[in-house]
Design a protein around this motif. Sequence first.
Motif, PDB file in Angstrom:
ATOM      1  N   MET A   1       6.990  10.957  45.352  1.00 25.11           N
ATOM      2  CA  MET A   1       6.425   9.823  44.632  1.00 25.11           C
ATOM      3  C   MET A   1       7.054   8.535  45.155  1.00 25.11           C
ATOM      4  SD  MET A   1       4.198  11.027  42.500  1.00 25.11           S
ATOM      5  CE  MET A   1       3.981   9.656  41.373  1.00 25.11           C
ATOM      6  N   TRP A   2       6.248   7.642  45.679  1.00 20.53           N
ATOM      7  CA  TRP A   2       6.732   6.357  46.151  1.00 20.53           C
ATOM      8  C   TRP A   2       6.772   5.381  44.997  1.00 20.53           C
ATOM      9  CZ3 TRP A   2       8.268   5.044  51.135  1.00 20.53           C
ATOM     10  CH2 TRP A   2       8.020   6.002  52.126  1.00 20.53           C
ATOM     11  N   GLN A   3       7.848   4.622  44.911  1.00 17.31           N
ATOM     12  CA  GLN A   3       7.973   3.548  43.934  1.00 17.31           C
ATOM     13  C   GLN A   3       8.002   2.218  44.676  1.00 17.31           C
ATOM     14  OE1 GLN A   3       7.933   4.265  40.657  1.00 17.31           O
ATOM     15  NE2 GLN A   3       7.911   6.481  41.098  1.00 17.31           N
ATOM     16  N   LYS A   4       7.577   1.179  44.007  1.00 19.33           N
ATOM     17  CA  LYS A   4       7.605  -0.136  44.620  1.00 19.33           C
ATOM     18  C   LYS A   4       9.034  -0.499  45.010  1.00 19.33           C
ATOM     19  CE  LYS A   4       6.106  -4.915  43.976  1.00 19.33           C
ATOM     20  NZ  LYS A   4       5.464  -5.894  43.065  1.00 19.33           N
ATOM     21  N   GLY A   5       9.202  -0.921  46.256  1.00 17.61           N
ATOM     22  CA  GLY A   5      10.530  -1.288  46.719  1.00 17.61           C
ATOM     23  C   GLY A   5      11.301  -0.153  47.362  1.00 17.61           C
ATOM     24  N   ASP A   6      10.728   1.053  47.416  1.00 14.12           N
ATOM     25  CA  ASP A   6      11.407   2.167  48.072  1.00 14.12           C
ATOM     26  C   ASP A   6      11.696   1.814  49.523  1.00 14.12           C
ATOM     27  OD1 ASP A   6      11.576   3.755  45.893  1.00 14.12           O
ATOM     28  OD2 ASP A   6      10.216   5.313  46.591  1.00 14.12           O
ATOM     29  N   SER A   7      12.800   2.339  50.042  1.00 14.69           N
ATOM     30  CA  SER A   7      13.253   1.983  51.378  1.00 14.69           C
ATOM     31  C   SER A   7      13.844   3.213  52.052  1.00 14.69           C
ATOM     32  CB  SER A   7      14.309   0.873  51.296  1.00 14.69           C
ATOM     33  OG  SER A   7      15.462   1.369  50.616  1.00 14.69           O
ATOM     34  N   PHE A   8      14.436   2.986  53.230  1.00 14.98           N
ATOM     35  CA  PHE A   8      15.069   4.095  53.934  1.00 14.98           C
ATOM     36  C   PHE A   8      16.234   4.678  53.134  1.00 14.98           C
ATOM     37  CE2 PHE A   8      12.931   2.241  57.667  1.00 14.98           C
ATOM     38  CZ  PHE A   8      12.392   3.405  58.208  1.00 14.98           C
ATOM     39  N   GLU A   9      16.833   3.902  52.243  1.00 13.35           N
ATOM     40  CA  GLU A   9      17.916   4.428  51.406  1.00 13.35           C
ATOM     41  C   GLU A   9      17.422   5.553  50.508  1.00 13.35           C
ATOM     42  OE1 GLU A   9      17.538   1.188  51.914  1.00 13.35           O
ATOM     43  OE2 GLU A   9      19.501   0.242  52.226  1.00 13.35           O
TER      44      GLU A   9
ATOM     45  N   THR B   1      15.561   8.680  63.494  1.00 15.13           N
ATOM     46  CA  THR B   1      16.895   8.173  63.817  1.00 15.13           C
ATOM     47  C   THR B   1      17.326   7.076  62.848  1.00 15.13           C
ATOM     48  OG1 THR B   1      16.093   6.512  65.426  1.00 15.13           O
ATOM     49  CG2 THR B   1      16.556   8.732  66.266  1.00 15.13           C
ATOM     50  N   ILE B   2      16.360   6.354  62.265  1.00 17.68           N
ATOM     51  CA  ILE B   2      16.702   5.346  61.256  1.00 17.68           C
ATOM     52  C   ILE B   2      17.164   6.031  59.981  1.00 17.68           C
ATOM     53  CG2 ILE B   2      15.881   3.398  59.898  1.00 17.68           C
ATOM     54  CD1 ILE B   2      13.876   2.784  62.054  1.00 17.68           C
ATOM     55  N   VAL B   3      16.508   7.125  59.616  1.00 20.93           N
ATOM     56  CA  VAL B   3      16.928   7.890  58.440  1.00 20.93           C
ATOM     57  C   VAL B   3      18.357   8.382  58.631  1.00 20.93           C
ATOM     58  CG1 VAL B   3      16.461   9.915  57.007  1.00 20.93           C
ATOM     59  CG2 VAL B   3      14.549   8.584  57.945  1.00 20.93           C
TER      60      VAL B   3
ATOM     61  N   TRP C   1       4.761   4.618  54.659  1.00 18.22           N
ATOM     62  CA  TRP C   1       5.746   4.699  55.741  1.00 18.22           C
ATOM     63  C   TRP C   1       5.657   3.491  56.658  1.00 18.22           C
ATOM     64  CZ3 TRP C   1       9.900   7.523  57.029  1.00 18.22           C
ATOM     65  CH2 TRP C   1      10.188   8.620  56.215  1.00 18.22           C
ATOM     66  N   PHE C   2       4.447   3.057  56.945  1.00 22.49           N
ATOM     67  CA  PHE C   2       4.273   1.911  57.819  1.00 22.49           C
ATOM     68  C   PHE C   2       4.888   0.665  57.197  1.00 22.49           C
ATOM     69  CE2 PHE C   2       2.232  -0.850  60.844  1.00 22.49           C
ATOM     70  CZ  PHE C   2       2.026  -0.028  61.946  1.00 22.49           C
ATOM     71  N   SER C   3       4.820   0.579  55.877  1.00 24.15           N
ATOM     72  CA  SER C   3       5.361  -0.594  55.186  1.00 24.15           C
ATOM     73  C   SER C   3       6.877  -0.697  55.330  1.00 24.15           C
ATOM     74  CB  SER C   3       4.984  -0.550  53.706  1.00 24.15           C
ATOM     75  OG  SER C   3       3.579  -0.633  53.538  1.00 24.15           O
ATOM     76  N   LEU C   4       7.569   0.419  55.553  1.00 24.15           N
ATOM     77  CA  LEU C   4       9.022   0.382  55.712  1.00 24.15           C
ATOM     78  C   LEU C   4       9.442  -0.427  56.929  1.00 24.15           C
ATOM     79  CD1 LEU C   4      10.192   4.047  54.916  1.00 24.15           C
ATOM     80  CD2 LEU C   4      10.131   2.069  53.390  1.00 24.15           C
ATOM     81  N   THR C   5       8.558  -0.531  57.931  1.00 26.83           N
ATOM     82  CA  THR C   5       8.918  -1.217  59.170  1.00 26.83           C
ATOM     83  C   THR C   5       9.073  -2.724  58.991  1.00 26.83           C
ATOM     84  OG1 THR C   5       6.577  -1.446  59.815  1.00 26.83           O
ATOM     85  CG2 THR C   5       7.745   0.531  60.567  1.00 26.83           C
ATOM     86  N   LYS C   6       8.582  -3.265  57.891  1.00 24.24           N
ATOM     87  CA  LYS C   6       8.651  -4.716  57.687  1.00 24.24           C
ATOM     88  C   LYS C   6      10.092  -5.221  57.653  1.00 24.24           C
ATOM     89  CE  LYS C   6       4.375  -5.024  54.962  1.00 24.24           C
ATOM     90  NZ  LYS C   6       3.811  -5.343  53.612  1.00 24.24           N
TER      91      LYS C   6
END
Length: 267
Positions: free
Chosen positions: A57-65, A92-94, A177-182
């Motif tokens: 489940m993705w939440q708003k603001g989720d990130s690589f953390e 590798t970022i994870v 996932w694409f949004s994480l690249t921002k």
Amino acid sequence: MLHYRSFYMNDDTPWVTLIHGAGGNSSIWYKQLREYKKHFNVLLIDLRGHGESTNSMWQKGDSFEQVADEVLEVLDHLKIKKTHFVGISLGTIVIQTIAKKQPDRFQSMVLGGAVTKLNLRTSFLVSIGNLMKRIIPYMWIVSLFAWILMPKENHKEARKKFVFEAKKMCQKEFINWFSLTKRVNPFLKSMQKDFFGIPTLFVMGEEDYLFLEDAQMVVIATKDTTFETIKNAGHVCNIDQPRRFNDVTIKFMFNHNRNVMLPILHA
């Protein structure tokens, strides 16, 4: 919890944890698994939205953390105190995120096709993708990126594998996932100083036109890092040249296990 597969020999055998990139899943390690199982306990994980980890489940603001925390949850569940980590591309970022959170869990880390920053070319491509991701079918974007990342004939197998596995994702997961690249550039810059004292190997294809040069610059500027370039390989070098990838990564990991003899590998 994320879906995982584990291959266990015994408590005296070191663990290696394999982290795939965005759009793939744990099956992209099919050319490493046989060799790795000879020397390690092996853990393969499907990141959220990939492979069989479809209930995330993705939440708003989720990130690589948050993604890193999910990987650590699997390690805790299996009571794995220390492990080598091997990642490819965005995986590798994870791994770098996990290193920042819990460096004591690492024996070493291997960053294949490492993403260390988004330069002007990759930032432009990502910007175009972010603009178009809700307008056109996501598989058009995936196919375009596959050709840009892996353009040559000897990248064909990796390119086909990437597109095939990405088809299993839904468009919503791809967009998340694409949004994480921002936010990836400032995020990575904050981590790439000394890699928290963890022995680190960069393994890059010499034909990785988007990420090779930036990875080389990171290695020059940091401690505890080793660099290996693989000939006739592109971004997904573990598929393009698996024999060479396996040799250099296994030797590196064994060099960072105490009281373990190096295996005899290919000449």
